[in-house]
Design a protein around this motif. Sequence first.
Motif: not given
Length: 302
Positions: A167-177, A237-239, A254-264
């Motif tokens: 199991q894992d926590k769900l997060t939001v993957a967003l472009p850094t901008a 795709f987010v990247s 696995l997130a590239p430099a232009n993607v951040v994952l933020r907790p919900l």
Amino acid sequence: MINFRLLRHLWLFLAVAEEQHFGRAARRLGMSQPPLTEQIQILEQALKSKLFVRSRRGAQLTPVGQTILPAVRKFAQQMEQLELAVREATAGQTGLLTIGAISSAMLEVLPPFLDRLRDRYPRLTISVREIDSVEALSALELGDVDLAFARVQGDLGSSIATMTMAQDKLTVALPTAHRLATRRRIKLNDLTEEPFVMFARRVSPVYFDSIVALCQGQGFSPRILHEVRSVATQVAFVSCGQGIALVPAGLRRLAPANVVLRPLHESVDVVTTAAAWHTASTNPALQLALEVLRGTPTTLKA
């Protein structure tokens, strides 16, 4: 009595169907093209149906050919399993366990389980094949696999048993901008107008439906721009600026430099891998595997 000539013809048919070209199929089979063409013609005569339309571009299946292709593919897989079982039994192995697993399970959950299984039963032959989550139930029902590791949960019917493995926590993957990228936590209803990159429903219906239900519980339906075949592809795709995605926190590595994952802001656990098996299976190897499986701790990620 087994018709070995028909078996050979079906192998030849499968090669031509997959290569869509008689010349390429002949090279794959290690034979010249004229005998291959002749054997396919004999099969067509026996079935009283044309199986291929030949052209300069290659060989395309007719409607009859398209109809029998899935059954021939399944037959080929079963024959490969039979050949493996016979070979391993002759070599002195004590049983054959066939496992179907999604790619993420092969990277994380499956290796330590297989290490423990091999340590306890070194003469057990284990065959692993990749599946999508949507294939897991049918593969178990048809006996194509003995044990499945996939994104499945909930009531799967009286004949299918499951055990949560990760199991894992769900997060939001967003472009850094992105306007929300600087927040420490993000509320689900802040994503109301965002385009979503979703894990495809055809690959994992239960997982997809759980994400949609989560959003609907916050008063909106996600605006789905893309459906993709893996959670890693969601991040990719987010990247590429194609939207945002709800993904397990473990994807952070696995997130590239232009993607951040933020907790919900809402703490949401998702099953990333569950083991599933058919309760009516008579394969003794499955019972051995379940003994080891029940002693395997669930992976809970922060």
